[in-house]
Motif scaffolding. Structure first.
Motif, short mmCIF file in Angstrom:
data_model
loop_
_atom_site.label_atom_id
_atom_site.label_comp_id
_atom_site.label_asym_id
_atom_site.label_seq_id
_atom_site.Cartn_x
_atom_site.Cartn_y
_atom_site.Cartn_z
N VAL A 155 1.07 -1.57 -0.43
CA VAL A 155 -0.44 -0.16 -0.03
C VAL A 155 0.91 1.53 0.24
CG1 VAL A 155 0.22 0.51 2.12
CG2 VAL A 155 -1.86 1.16 1.42
N THR A 156 2.18 1.33 0.81
CA THR A 156 2.94 2.16 0.82
C THR A 156 3.55 2.58 -1.11
OG1 THR A 156 4.62 0.50 0.82
CG2 THR A 156 4.36 2.48 2.93
N VAL A 157 3.97 1.78 -1.49
CA VAL A 157 4.26 2.04 -2.72
C VAL A 157 2.66 2.47 -3.12
CG1 VAL A 157 4.81 1.17 -5.15
CG2 VAL A 157 5.94 0.58 -3.18
N LYS A 158 1.64 2.32 -3.67
CA LYS A 158 0.11 1.98 -4.34
C LYS A 158 0.23 4.36 -4.18
CE LYS A 158 -3.26 0.91 -6.97
NZ LYS A 158 -2.78 2.24 -7.65
N LEU A 159 0.39 4.63 -3.00
CA LEU A 159 0.08 5.56 -2.13
C LEU A 159 0.99 6.52 -2.51
CD1 LEU A 159 -1.58 7.86 -0.61
CD2 LEU A 159 0.58 6.77 1.47
N SER A 160 2.38 6.63 -2.85
CA SER A 160 3.03 7.07 -3.64
C SER A 160 2.70 7.26 -5.46
CB SER A 160 4.30 7.34 -3.71
OG SER A 160 5.40 6.52 -4.53
N SER A 161 2.61 6.35 -5.53
CA SER A 161 1.95 6.43 -7.00
C SER A 161 0.82 7.02 -7.52
CB SER A 161 1.16 5.38 -7.68
OG SER A 161 0.56 4.86 -7.36
N LEU A 162 -0.23 6.87 -6.53
CA LEU A 162 -0.63 7.99 -6.42
C LEU A 162 -0.83 9.65 -6.16
CD1 LEU A 162 -3.67 6.21 -3.91
CD2 LEU A 162 -3.93 6.23 -6.50
N ALA B 8 -5.93 11.67 0.18
CA ALA B 8 -6.11 11.79 1.40
C ALA B 8 -6.67 10.45 2.39
CB ALA B 8 -6.85 13.37 1.63
N ALA B 9 -7.76 10.26 1.99
CA ALA B 9 -8.63 9.11 1.99
C ALA B 9 -7.26 7.67 2.13
CB ALA B 9 -9.55 8.94 1.47
N ALA B 10 -6.75 7.58 1.09
CA ALA B 10 -5.65 6.14 1.02
C ALA B 10 -4.67 6.85 1.97
CB ALA B 10 -5.85 6.45 -1.17
N GLY B 11 -4.43 7.91 2.21
CA GLY B 11 -3.04 8.12 2.17
C GLY B 11 -3.05 7.15 4.24
N MET B 12 -5.00 7.62 4.34
CA MET B 12 -5.53 7.28 6.06
C MET B 12 -5.06 6.33 6.22
SD MET B 12 -5.27 10.48 8.09
CE MET B 12 -6.85 10.13 9.31
N PRO C 175 7.72 6.66 6.44
CA PRO C 175 8.02 7.38 6.07
C PRO C 175 8.25 8.41 4.51
CG PRO C 175 9.61 5.89 7.07
CD PRO C 175 8.89 5.40 6.03
N VAL C 176 7.04 7.15 3.98
CA VAL C 176 6.42 7.53 2.51
C VAL C 176 5.45 8.65 2.72
CG1 VAL C 176 5.81 6.91 0.66
CG2 VAL C 176 7.42 5.31 2.13
N VAL C 177 4.59 8.09 4.07
CA VAL C 177 3.21 8.77 4.34
C VAL C 177 3.79 9.95 4.95
CG1 VAL C 177 1.33 8.89 5.51
CG2 VAL C 177 2.17 6.60 4.39
N ALA C 178 5.04 9.71 5.76
CA ALA C 178 4.90 11.14 6.72
C ALA C 178 5.33 12.55 5.59
CB ALA C 178 6.40 10.76 6.89
N GLY C 179 6.34 11.59 4.44
CA GLY C 179 6.58 12.80 3.28
C GLY C 179 5.27 13.37 2.68
#
Lengths: 369, 277, 316
Positions: B226-233, B246-250, C134-138
């Motif tokens: 999910v971390t990678v998916k979030l960054s692509s979003l 934002a919701a995805a991040g949460m 850390p990714v999310v923190a970014g």
């Protein structure tokens, strides 16, 4: 039968030789104490007997069978640890039942044994508590109970009383002795406290630096210590050691320790066969504090063994008083009648009971033969 | 003592703590707000947040997105499996390092310390090639194994610290009672160090869940965490709904945060006691 | 009385017996085996591979061949402008990060050491950033400082500090500062907790003695607290430096290295070399140097810890 024999037991930790050539015969149902200062190897010897420590050399026999390679739980021994080692996540009942559960004993039998041991030790009402809710004395009883339920052939105890306060210790000493008689088991007991060793054991094994110094009944070790170390370790306050030259005049031996000149009674001298070899040589002589009296307070003080000592400190203990005294270059402690009139910083007359002197070779520190 | 300072000190402390908590919570609070408000509300200058427009529909939309759900599932599977694997292998390794007289024990300890400090960056390419050869690219198993390898040194170190705190007599008592050495480990040492073990487990789980770099390189479609998916979003949604991101991040940060809040006592203990030298 | 010979097992070595008979050393090594295997295959091997790669010239955009260059990659590193710039940026970032995070953590620890209502709750809440990736923190900080909908802009505008919304992340120094702040935010829990733990172990009697001697708050802090914290503060500085050197995830989502190359820290540079320029030899060499630096720094910590322990036992 539960006779234990240690043959030539030796343990090295790398370069450190913790136990050297310990050989010991522990008869059935006896209570043997391993006594010595910390680091003398007594606990390591106990651990080897238990199987918790591997033997570097030597053998351990139980009723004639070599168990040296056996796992701890195969040996039929139970151990009581110094800091009790109760499983903190289990209650008292489970603590005591743990070993039996592991051996797949039937539940009824476990219950019977645990309840009986608890009754013996007076802790039936604590069975549901966790160790952290118990006092030191209670924890100690649980630790003993855990050992009892196993119905072992040999009880191993590693300084079980040293974490208790003084009063409790005295009480538990008596209880452990009673327990020993009641359970008819062999007990190997490790301690650094000579009072415990003297009061509780059939035999004392004094150890130092990995070696056995002396083995014997308490009184024997007290009366006939085999070297300076044992003499000084047993007895409280410790034996006084002083140096003097052995001389012989008109058939009478005496110790020349200026300013004192102390004659040795002929009966005492006769105990030392080779005393003659030490004439005009320096020797170490020891005399216990209880064998030095306040001259005024004993009947028939021997004027030849009476000296005027400089009393530095008087410690009144109630039942007796300790006098810390010096005579010339020699200093010693005397245990005297509490009604002594000795005062701090004042000279006072004391009489040494030379019939109870101990003589040691100065070089080897061994008792003169 | 002068009484002038008696009210000053607590007031200063409260102020400091309030600031601290505000600073701690602000970033998350802002994103949480963004995730329940339509974008126009917070894009306007100044932002006009309307309480009545609060809605969870962006969460629903994100969770309706199959790729995102798959990412969440991947993270859950991989993190749990990594945690279990780390605990098992780690406990087995920590025990001899804590207790037994293993030759060159200090060497292994030093090695594990060094291993902990190797930055992931140096390993990405060889790891990629290795997994490709083992045909484990873009698989859950691949991620699990890599994450475990990376987290094991920490886990072993922490467990070793906790195991060392158990008095040796406890283990000796267990062996006298009939446990084998392994039995003593499982029946006595681990229950007694349970808080520490829980702390280590949480560390491992969170460490795996929050991992990014390896997931980025080693997975492309199926096993995307999910971390990678979030960054692509974040990078691709230029003009789509920011509230969705934002919701995805949460959602991405929620599981670790929940774990930490629920098990906070263990975490604190773990951070402080488990990381000693 | 007592258990008879039947309690002893007969010499039929079961698995558990064989395990017991095994020497302690052998048994220990057996237990270490699973973990050792995993670490060997998936940590040690790749490390060795990467180290080997760093000795070759590998430009995949040009050809798939590996050309031996020995230490060539390492030597040319400092010559490259990109590397030098990145090093400077990383240094600045590290100093900012370490300075801000250790100071903030010290303040937090001191505050949390005081008894106050809701202290337990505060300590729990404090753990939040540690749990966040850390990714999310970014992402969080990117949105905090966003030019269109950032909270910082909104608050500053309301407070009248700025006339209009600013773009924050388009200026490299500002972006680095924000990255440092974000990293400080993320690592505060850990640092504050270890400082707090040390704080709590300072014996109360020292402070009492100081008050008898007439020392005020500041004096007590300077002459008792600070010296006692010296060891843990140094530890925190070293740990935080390592964090700064390794920082990648946060930069990735915060700025993607931008503006331009403005926030390309060393670890990001490795990433670019490896996956964008496909210059694997260079990337490996850079990563190797980075790893060496981190390991050296990390190696300091046990030494400091040992010195701290020695000092404590002397001061006992």
């Amino acid at each position: 039968m539960s006779r234990v024999e240690l043959r030539g037991l030796s343990k090295r930790f790398g370069p450190v030789h913790a136990v050297r050539d310990v050989s010991l015969n522990i008869p059935d149902h006896s209570f043997v104490t391993l006594l010595g200062p910390s680091g003398c190897g007594k606990t390591t010897t106990l651990n080897m007997t238990a199987g918790l420590e591997r033997v570097t050399q030597g053998d351990i026999l139980l009723d004639g069978v070599a168990i040296t390679a056996w796992a701890p739980h195969e040996r039929g021994m139970a151990m009581v640890f110094q800091n009790y080692a109760l499983y903190p996540h289990m209650n008292v009942y489970d603590n005591m039942a743990f070993g039996l559960k592991l051996r797949k004993f039937p539940r009824a039998e476990i219950d019977r044994r645990v309840k009986e041991a608890a009754r013996m030790l007076g802790i039936e009402n604590l069975l549901n508590r966790k160790p952290k809710e118990l006092s030191g004395g209670q924890r100690q009883r649980v630790a003993v109970g855990r050992a009892i339920v196993r119905e072992p052939k040999v009880f191993l105890m590693d300084e079980p009383l040293s974490n208790l306060d003084a009063k409790l210790r005295v009480q538990m000493r008596a209880e452990l002795s009673k327990l020993h008689r009641r359970l008819e088991a062999t007990v190997i007991y490790v301690t650094h406290d000579q009072t415990e060793a003297m009061t509780m054991g059939d035999r004392i094994v004094v150890m130092k630096d990995g070696f056995i110094q002396q083995v014997g009944a308490p009184l024997e070790v007290y009366e006939k210590p085999v070297n300076v170390f044992v003499a000084g370790f047993i007895g409280s306050p410790a034996m006084n050691f002083m140096e003097g030259i052995l001389r012989r005049e008109d058939g009478q031996y005496y110790l020349d320790a200026p300013p004192m000149k102390l004659p040795i009674p002929p009966q005492k001298a006769a105990e030392y066969r080779r005393l003659g070899e030490y004439i005009d040589k320096p020797v170490i002589f020891g005399i216990r504090p209880e064998d030095i009296d306040d001259t005024e307070l004993i009947a028939n003080p021997n004027p030849e063994t009476t000296v005027v000592a400089n009393i530095e400190v008087v410690e009144p203990m109630g039942s007796e008083s300790y006098l810390y005294a010096t005579v010339g270059p020699h200093s010693f402690v005397a245990r005297v009648d509490p009604h002594t009139s000795a005062r701090d910083g004042e000279p006072h007359r004391v009489t040494l009971n030379m019939a109870r002197v101990h003589l040691f070779d100065k070089e080897t520190e061994r008792r003169i033969e | 003592m002068a009484s002038a300072g008696t009210w000053l000190r607590p007031a200063a402390v409260y102020a400091l703590v309030a600031l601290l908590l505000l600073w701690t919570v602000a970033p998350v609070a802002w994103i949480a707000t963004m995730s329940v408000q339509p974008e126009i509300n917070y894009v306007s200058v100044p932002p006009r947040l309307r309480l009545e427009q609060t809605s969870l529909r962006w969460y629903a939309a994100t969770l309706a997105e199959p790729e995102f759900v798959s990412a969440l599932r991947t993270s859950a599977i991989v993190s749990t499996a990594t945690m279990l694997l780390c605990l098992t292998f780690g406990a087995l390794a920590a025990y001899p390092l804590a207790r037994l007289n293993v030759p060159h024990r200090n060497l292994y300890l030093s090695l594990s310390i060094v291993a902990r400090m190797v930055p992931a960056m140096i390993l990405i390419i060889p790891m990629f090639l290795l997994l490709r050869n083992l045909r484990m690219l873009d698989t859950h198993l691949g991620l699990i194994v890599v994450y475990t390898a990376f987290l094991l040194p920490y886990v072993i170190w922490m467990l070793k610290n906790f195991f060392e705190q158990v008095p040796y007599a406890l283990e000796a008592a267990a062996r006298m009672d009939g446990c084998s050495r392994l039995g003593a480990l499982v029946r006595v040492i681990i229950p007694v160090t349970a808080p520490g073990v829980v702390a280590t487990a949480v560390f491992a789980f969170i460490g795996a869940w929050n991992e990014f770099l390896f997931g980025l390189i080693l997975s492309t479609r199926v096993a995307v965490p999910v971390t990678v998916k979030l960054s692509s979003l974040v990078s691709t949604t230029f003009h789509s709904d920011t509230s969705l991101v934002a919701a995805a991040g949460m959602l991405a940060l929620l599981p670790p945060v929940l774990l930490v809040f629920v098990l906070n006592r263990f975490i604190v203990r773990g951070l402080v006691e488990g990381m000693k030298y | 009385m007592g258990t008879t010979l039947s309690e002893r097992s007969e010499p039929r070595p079961s698995l558990s017996q064989r395990l017991h008979r095994m020497s302690e050393a052998r048994f220990g090594l057996l237990l270490l085996l699973p973990a050792a295997l995993v670490l060997l295959v998936f940590l040690a091997l790749p490390l060795a591979y990467a180290a080997t790669m760093s000795l070759f010239r590998i430009e995949l955009t040009v050809s798939p061949d590996w050309r031996w260059t020995g230490l060539g990659n390492y030597l040319s590193l400092l010559g490259e402008r990109a590397v030098r710039d990145s090093l400077a940026r990383t240094l600045a970032f590290a100093i900012l990060t370490v300075g801000s995070s250790v100071l903030l953590a010290l303040g937090a620890a001191l505050a949390l050491n005081e008894p106050f209502r809701g202290r337990g709750f505060a300590r729990v809440l404090m753990l939040l950033p540690w749990a966040v990736a850390p990714v999310v923190a970014g992402v969080l900080w990117r949105y905090l400082f966003h030019s269109n909908y950032g909270l910082v802009n909104a608050l500053l505008l309301q407070a009248g500090a700025i006339p209009a919304y600013r773009v924050w992340l388009d200026s490299a120094p500002v972006a680095i500062a924000i990255a440092a702040l974000a990293t400080a935010w993320k690592t505060l829990p850990f640092l504050a907790l270890i400082i707090l733990a040390r704080l709590q172990s300072i014996p109360e009697s020292l402070y009492r003695a100081a008050r008898m001697d007439g020392a005020g708050i500041w004096a007590r802090f300077r002459y008792i607290t600070l010296p006692q914290l010296r060891g843990i503060l140094i530890f925190a500085v070293v740990m935080q430096t390592i964090v700064a050197l390794q920082s990648f995830d946060l930069i990735f989502t915060l700025t993607r290295g931008g503006p331009g190359q403005g926030t390309v820290l060393l670890s990001y540079l490795v990433f670019i070399n490896a996956f964008e320029r496909l210059s694997l030899g260079n990337a490996a060499a850079m990563a190797a140097l980075l790893a060496l630096l981190i390991v050296l720094l990390g190696g300091l910590t046990p030494l400091i810890a040992a010195e701290r322990r020695g000092k404590e036992s002397r001061d006992g």
